[in-house]
Design a protein around this motif. Structure first.
Motif, PDB file in Angstrom:
ATOM      1  N   LYS A 141      -3.914-104.758 -24.748  1.00 25.98           N
ATOM      2  CA  LYS A 141      -4.295-103.538 -24.216  1.00 25.98           C
ATOM      3  C   LYS A 141      -3.841-102.795 -25.342  1.00 25.98           C
ATOM      4  O   LYS A 141      -3.830-101.412 -24.915  1.00 25.98           O
ATOM      5  N   LEU A 142      -3.525-103.585 -26.682  1.00 22.47           N
ATOM      6  CA  LEU A 142      -2.806-102.291 -27.399  1.00 22.47           C
ATOM      7  C   LEU A 142      -4.109-101.655 -28.006  1.00 22.47           C
ATOM      8  O   LEU A 142      -5.054-101.626 -28.483  1.00 22.47           O
ATOM      9  N   VAL A 143      -3.901-100.060 -28.420  1.00 20.29           N
ATOM     10  CA  VAL A 143      -4.452 -99.135 -28.778  1.00 20.29           C
ATOM     11  C   VAL A 143      -4.106 -98.319 -30.177  1.00 20.29           C
ATOM     12  O   VAL A 143      -2.428 -98.857 -30.417  1.00 20.29           O
ATOM     13  N   PRO A 144      -4.531 -98.150 -30.796  1.00 17.41           N
ATOM     14  CA  PRO A 144      -3.676 -97.393 -32.163  1.00 17.41           C
ATOM     15  C   PRO A 144      -2.966 -95.725 -31.657  1.00 17.41           C
ATOM     16  O   PRO A 144      -2.039 -95.602 -31.804  1.00 17.41           O
ATOM     17  N   ASP A 145      -3.727 -95.274 -30.500  1.00 19.60           N
ATOM     18  CA  ASP A 145      -2.878 -93.815 -30.267  1.00 19.60           C
ATOM     19  C   ASP A 145      -3.224 -93.237 -28.561  1.00 19.60           C
ATOM     20  O   ASP A 145      -3.714 -94.235 -28.012  1.00 19.60           O
ATOM     21  N   VAL A 146      -2.468 -92.258 -28.174  1.00 20.54           N
ATOM     22  CA  VAL A 146      -2.747 -92.446 -27.077  1.00 20.54           C
ATOM     23  C   VAL A 146      -4.220 -91.968 -26.627  1.00 20.54           C
ATOM     24  O   VAL A 146      -4.472 -91.798 -25.501  1.00 20.54           O
ATOM     25  N   GLN A 147      -4.507 -91.252 -27.772  1.00 21.80           N
ATOM     26  CA  GLN A 147      -5.832 -90.756 -27.190  1.00 21.80           C
ATOM     27  C   GLN A 147      -6.949 -92.478 -27.022  1.00 21.80           C
ATOM     28  O   GLN A 147      -8.052 -92.341 -26.177  1.00 21.80           O
ATOM     29  N   SER A 148      -6.160 -93.205 -27.999  1.00 25.29           N
ATOM     30  CA  SER A 148      -7.948 -94.372 -28.174  1.00 25.29           C
ATOM     31  C   SER A 148      -6.874 -94.892 -26.450  1.00 25.29           C
ATOM     32  O   SER A 148      -7.641 -95.284 -26.133  1.00 25.29           O
ATOM     33  N   ALA A 149      -5.810 -94.823 -26.205  1.00 24.07           N
ATOM     34  CA  ALA A 149      -5.711 -95.124 -24.533  1.00 24.07           C
ATOM     35  C   ALA A 149      -6.274 -94.934 -23.885  1.00 24.07           C
ATOM     36  O   ALA A 149      -6.957 -94.897 -23.335  1.00 24.07           O
ATOM     37  N   ARG A 150      -7.038 -93.279 -23.833  1.00 22.84           N
ATOM     38  CA  ARG A 150      -7.673 -92.750 -22.756  1.00 22.84           C
ATOM     39  C   ARG A 150      -9.039 -93.013 -22.877  1.00 22.84           C
ATOM     40  O   ARG A 150      -9.846 -93.310 -21.854  1.00 22.84           O
ATOM     41  N   GLU A 151      -9.674 -93.733 -24.461  1.00 17.33           N
ATOM     42  CA  GLU A 151     -11.065 -94.178 -24.338  1.00 17.33           C
ATOM     43  C   GLU A 151     -11.409 -95.400 -23.832  1.00 17.33           C
ATOM     44  O   GLU A 151     -11.672 -95.709 -22.954  1.00 17.33           O
ATOM     45  N   ARG A 152     -10.009 -96.310 -24.225  1.00 17.17           N
ATOM     46  CA  ARG A 152      -9.647 -97.162 -23.571  1.00 17.17           C
ATOM     47  C   ARG A 152      -9.728 -97.181 -21.628  1.00 17.17           C
ATOM     48  O   ARG A 152     -10.887 -98.341 -21.377  1.00 17.17           O
ATOM     49  N   ILE A 153      -8.945 -96.521 -21.210  1.00 15.27           N
ATOM     50  CA  ILE A 153      -8.552 -96.523 -19.867  1.00 15.27           C
ATOM     51  C   ILE A 153     -10.295 -95.980 -19.220  1.00 15.27           C
ATOM     52  O   ILE A 153     -10.936 -97.133 -18.152  1.00 15.27           O
ATOM     53  N   ARG A 154     -11.039 -95.311 -19.680  1.00 16.77           N
ATOM     54  CA  ARG A 154     -12.623 -94.742 -19.662  1.00 16.77           C
ATOM     55  C   ARG A 154     -12.937 -95.672 -19.132  1.00 16.77           C
ATOM     56  O   ARG A 154     -14.067 -95.815 -18.744  1.00 16.77           O
ATOM     57  N   TYR A 155     -13.378 -96.092 -20.422  1.00 13.65           N
ATOM     58  CA  TYR A 155     -14.199 -97.955 -20.093  1.00 13.65           C
ATOM     59  C   TYR A 155     -13.978 -98.730 -19.138  1.00 13.65           C
ATOM     60  O   TYR A 155     -14.622 -99.347 -19.068  1.00 13.65           O
TER      61      TYR A 155
END
Length: 213
Positions: A141-155
């Protein structure tokens, strides 16, 4: 070979992430197996404690829920209820728990914990109430930043909707459309930046094997 390489990679990522989490005031542990995860939780939670959980596939598939049900705890089991009213009662009681367990939707490389909720009970408990919060999350669940977290969650959100048998557009198409469905699960977005004001409250267990979505 593939499994060995991913295990090596996740261990190295976890070692770096532990350092970043500690900088933000989060206590953290690296767990390399389900057995080690359960042992660590047993060591953290004192017998007789009142324990609650948020909805989590990670807790289900690792045996954490069974540990809490069969252990010497006062477990507020949200999965045992038979009605929405009973679940709400348990969710409200959870604010007074000694320990609250859940997973994160994402963790950033600089140690921020990111969550997205449908009803808001989990993010509310993370912000206030339970004396201790234990986060069980895989390094996948590691992501580069908060924006990437949003993109991961949308996926991953369509998969969660499908898992919960919800009638949302994404459960049919597999794609997030930022819908207006009454059953939408993407309503409350929370980023936990630090635990400076409550040292020791957040305890993050980083799994070096894949968990959840």
């Amino acid at each position: 070979m593939r499994e060995q390489l991913y295990s090596w990679k996740y261990e190295k990522l976890a070692e770096k992430l532990v350092s970043e989490l500690k900088k933000r005031g989060f206590e953290s542990w690296i767990v390399k197996s389900r057995e080690e995860l359960l042992k660590t939780i047993e060591e953290l939670i004192a017998p007789g404690s009142t324990v609650a959980v948020g909805g989590s596939l990670s807790l289900q598939e690792t045996g954490v829920l069974e540990l809490l049900r069969n252990g010497s705890y006062n477990f507020l089991d949200r999965y045992s209820v038979k009605s929405a009213e009973e679940r709400r009662e348990i969710e409200l009681k959870s604010f007074g728990a000694d320990y609250y367990l859940c997973s994160a939707n994402a963790i950033t490389e600089d140690g921020k914990l990111v969550f997205l909720d449908g009803n808001g009970n989990r993010v509310a408990a993370l912000c206030f109430g339970p004396k201790n919060v234990i986060i069980v999350a895989s390094v996948n669940k590691l992501v580069p930043d908060v924006q990437s977290a949003r993109e991961r969650i949308r996926y991953i959100s369509p998969m969660n909707s499908k898992r919960l048998n919800l009638e949302t557009p994404c459960s049919k198409t597999g794609w997030c459309t930022d819908c207006a469905s009454p059953q939408r699960i993407c309503n409350y977005f929370l980023v936990v930046e630090t635990s400076y004001r409550q040292p020791g409250r957040f305890k993050v267990l980083l799994a070096t094997f894949e968990l959840g979505l």
